[in-house]
Scaffold this motif. Structure first.
Motif, PDB file in Angstrom:
ATOM      1  N   MET A   1       0.828  -1.202   0.000  1.00 50.14           N
ATOM      2  CA  MET A   1       0.000   0.000   0.000  1.00 50.14           C
ATOM      3  C   MET A   1       0.862   1.252   0.000  1.00 50.14           C
ATOM      4  N   ILE A   2       1.966   1.209   0.766  1.00 55.78           N
ATOM      5  CA  ILE A   2       2.893   2.347   0.790  1.00 55.78           C
ATOM      6  C   ILE A   2       3.494   2.572  -0.583  1.00 55.78           C
ATOM      7  N   ASP A   3       3.906   1.458  -1.234  1.00 50.83           N
ATOM      8  CA  ASP A   3       4.481   1.574  -2.578  1.00 50.83           C
ATOM      9  C   ASP A   3       3.472   2.161  -3.558  1.00 50.83           C
ATOM     10  N   SER A   4       2.209   1.714  -3.421  1.00 46.81           N
ATOM     11  CA  SER A   4       1.161   2.213  -4.311  1.00 46.81           C
ATOM     12  C   SER A   4       0.927   3.703  -4.091  1.00 46.81           C
ATOM     13  N   LEU A   5       0.901   4.126  -2.818  1.00 49.18           N
ATOM     14  CA  LEU A   5       0.696   5.542  -2.519  1.00 49.18           C
ATOM     15  C   LEU A   5       1.845   6.389  -3.035  1.00 49.18           C
ATOM     16  N   LEU A   6       3.060   5.874  -2.886  1.00 50.30           N
ATOM     17  CA  LEU A   6       4.219   6.609  -3.381  1.00 50.30           C
ATOM     18  C   LEU A   6       4.173   6.734  -4.897  1.00 50.30           C
ATOM     19  N   THR A   7       3.755   5.639  -5.552  1.00 48.86           N
ATOM     20  CA  THR A   7       3.659   5.672  -7.009  1.00 48.86           C
ATOM     21  C   THR A   7       2.621   6.703  -7.463  1.00 48.86           C
ATOM     22  N   ILE A   8       1.447   6.641  -6.812  1.00 48.21           N
ATOM     23  CA  ILE A   8       0.387   7.593  -7.165  1.00 48.21           C
ATOM     24  C   ILE A   8       0.831   9.027  -6.856  1.00 48.21           C
TER      25      ILE A   8
ATOM     26  N   GLY B   1       3.871  10.173  -6.765  1.00 47.77           N
ATOM     27  CA  GLY B   1       4.860  10.596  -7.754  1.00 47.77           C
ATOM     28  C   GLY B   1       4.218  10.983  -9.076  1.00 47.77           C
ATOM     29  N   GLN B   2       3.207  10.203  -9.497  1.00 46.19           N
ATOM     30  CA  GLN B   2       2.524  10.519 -10.743  1.00 46.19           C
ATOM     31  C   GLN B   2       1.754  11.850 -10.654  1.00 46.19           C
ATOM     32  N   LEU B   3       1.111  12.048  -9.500  1.00 41.24           N
ATOM     33  CA  LEU B   3       0.392  13.310  -9.320  1.00 41.24           C
ATOM     34  C   LEU B   3       1.340  14.499  -9.302  1.00 41.24           C
ATOM     35  N   LEU B   4       2.486  14.308  -8.637  1.00 44.19           N
ATOM     36  CA  LEU B   4       3.479  15.382  -8.601  1.00 44.19           C
ATOM     37  C   LEU B   4       4.000  15.679  -9.996  1.00 44.19           C
ATOM     38  N   LEU B   5       4.252  14.628 -10.775  1.00 44.83           N
ATOM     39  CA  LEU B   5       4.712  14.820 -12.144  1.00 44.83           C
ATOM     40  C   LEU B   5       3.650  15.526 -12.984  1.00 44.83           C
ATOM     41  N   LEU B   6       2.367  15.146 -12.773  1.00 46.90           N
ATOM     42  CA  LEU B   6       1.275  15.778 -13.506  1.00 46.90           C
ATOM     43  C   LEU B   6       1.205  17.272 -13.195  1.00 46.90           C
ATOM     44  N   ILE B   7       1.344  17.621 -11.938  1.00 47.55           N
ATOM     45  CA  ILE B   7       1.282  19.028 -11.539  1.00 47.55           C
ATOM     46  C   ILE B   7       2.442  19.807 -12.145  1.00 47.55           C
ATOM     47  N   ILE B   8       3.639  19.192 -12.118  1.00 42.22           N
ATOM     48  CA  ILE B   8       4.821  19.857 -12.692  1.00 42.22           C
ATOM     49  C   ILE B   8       4.623  20.095 -14.190  1.00 42.22           C
ATOM     50  N   VAL B   9       4.117  19.055 -14.876  1.00 43.50           N
ATOM     51  CA  VAL B   9       3.885  19.184 -16.320  1.00 43.50           C
ATOM     52  C   VAL B   9       2.852  20.284 -16.589  1.00 43.50           C
ATOM     53  N   TYR B  10       1.798  20.332 -15.777  1.00 34.18           N
ATOM     54  CA  TYR B  10       0.758  21.356 -15.954  1.00 34.18           C
ATOM     55  C   TYR B  10       1.336  22.755 -15.757  1.00 34.18           C
ATOM     56  N   LEU B  11       2.152  22.915 -14.720  1.00 31.21           N
ATOM     57  CA  LEU B  11       2.731  24.234 -14.438  1.00 31.21           C
ATOM     58  C   LEU B  11       3.703  24.672 -15.530  1.00 31.21           C
ATOM     59  N   ILE B  12       4.283  23.702 -16.241  1.00 30.83           N
ATOM     60  CA  ILE B  12       5.200  24.038 -17.333  1.00 30.83           C
ATOM     61  C   ILE B  12       4.434  24.300 -18.630  1.00 30.83           C
ATOM     62  N   VAL B  13       3.465  23.420 -18.920  1.00 30.13           N
ATOM     63  CA  VAL B  13       2.733  23.515 -20.180  1.00 30.13           C
ATOM     64  C   VAL B  13       1.840  24.760 -20.217  1.00 30.13           C
ATOM     65  N   ALA B  14       1.207  25.112 -19.080  1.00 30.33           N
ATOM     66  CA  ALA B  14       0.266  26.224 -19.064  1.00 30.33           C
ATOM     67  C   ALA B  14       0.888  27.534 -19.545  1.00 30.33           C
ATOM     68  N   PRO B  15       1.987  28.001 -18.943  1.00 30.77           N
ATOM     69  CA  PRO B  15       2.556  29.279 -19.419  1.00 30.77           C
ATOM     70  C   PRO B  15       3.154  29.178 -20.816  1.00 30.77           C
ATOM     71  N   LEU B  16       3.807  28.022 -21.115  1.00 25.89           N
ATOM     72  CA  LEU B  16       4.390  27.878 -22.448  1.00 25.89           C
ATOM     73  C   LEU B  16       3.305  27.843 -23.521  1.00 25.89           C
ATOM     74  N   GLY B  17       2.202  27.141 -23.215  1.00 19.03           N
ATOM     75  CA  GLY B  17       1.102  27.067 -24.167  1.00 19.03           C
ATOM     76  C   GLY B  17       0.468  28.422 -24.403  1.00 19.03           C
ATOM     77  N   LYS B  18       0.278  29.186 -23.332  1.00 19.51           N
ATOM     78  CA  LYS B  18      -0.309  30.522 -23.473  1.00 19.51           C
ATOM     79  C   LYS B  18       0.591  31.421 -24.314  1.00 19.51           C
TER      80      LYS B  18
END
Length: 273
Positions: A9-16, A18-35
């Protein structure tokens, strides 16, 4: 066994996580560049098509709004997918809920449809001075749902597009500066016209003017005055400044020539006398 499940369960939470953190980072990068990319693309298209600055700003703001909505939609869908929430039941539920609130959303649909036709028909552009929805002001933003007008007192009006039934655009083509000057009935009309026309001739080199100004003659006869009218064609948004300058110069010229500016008169009759 419980320890193994806890570790998984810990491994699953860490994986999720990490994916959420990566998603947020990608969003914060794509949003200003896209605009930035959308804004640059619209500016290049506007330059090639030789669009006006107001039209260019209108298309840029609208494109940025659409890009933001689309990016936010993909972010939410991906976020739910990472959490393992099935989208099928949500979409089905959304259909049922959408049917339930559909009658309440008619205003939103009307806003979007009206905004679309306002944009397509080029009724309004950013920086235009318009009267719409019971308010007048300079257009700051034309969106799919609302239009923002900045009043001359600084108030920012948010007008739902469905409330815009009639649009009065005051900045299409040349604007008209109109000045009425009143003189007394005892004054020489031809002399007053000559003085006013001399003032008009001094304004012919003004860069704000497209045509005139000229004295068109006697406009009306008041209870205690004769009204002379002056008309000029100006650049957009310059008509008020030109009117103020003309009134000042004409009043000074009439005073110098000793021509009386008409003032209200009241005659009192005493019945006993």
């Amino acid at each position: 066994m419980d320890f193994i499940n806890f570790e998984a369960m810990i491994d699953s939470l860490l994986t999720i996580g990490g994916q959420l953190l990566l998603l947020i980072i990608v969003y914060l990068i794509v949003a200003p560049l896209g605009k930035r990319l959308v804004a640059s693309s619209i500016q290049q298209v506007a330059k090639r098509q030789k669009l006006s600055e107001g039209r260019s700003k209108t298309l840029e703001n609208l494109s940025l709004n659409v890009f933001t909505y689309v990016l936010l939609f993909f972010f939410i869908v991906t976020f739910l997918g990472i959490l393992g929430i099935p989208l099928g039941p949500i979409l089905a539920g959304a259909g049922v809920v959408g049917l339930a609130i559909g009658f309440g959303a008619q205003g939103l649909v009307s806003d979007v449809v009206t905004g679309f036709f306002i944009l397509i028909e080029k009724q309004i552009d950013v920086d235009d001075y318009v009267t719409a929805g019971g308010h007048d002001g300079v257009v700051e933003e034309l969106g799919l749902r609302t239009t923002k007008l900045r009043g001359f007192d600084g108030t920012l009006h948010y007008i739902p597009n469905r409330n815009i039934q009639v649009v009065n655009n005051h900045t299409r083509g040349n604007m008209r500066a109109l000045v009425d000057m009143s003189i007394g009935y005892g004054e020489n009309i031809d002399e007053a016209i000559r003085v006013l026309q001399n003032v008009c001739d001094q304004f012919t080199s003004d860069e704000r003017l497209k045509e005139g100004p000229d004295v068109v003659g006697v406009q009306s006869f008041g209870s205690s005055d004769i009204v002379l009218r002056v008309i000029a064609q100006t650049e957009k948004m310059e008509q008020w400044a030109v009117e103020r300058d003309l009134r000042k110069a004409m009043r000074e010229a009439l005073d110098e020539e000793g021509i009386e500016i008409s003032l209200p008169h009241r005659v009192v009759l005493n019945k006993d006398e």
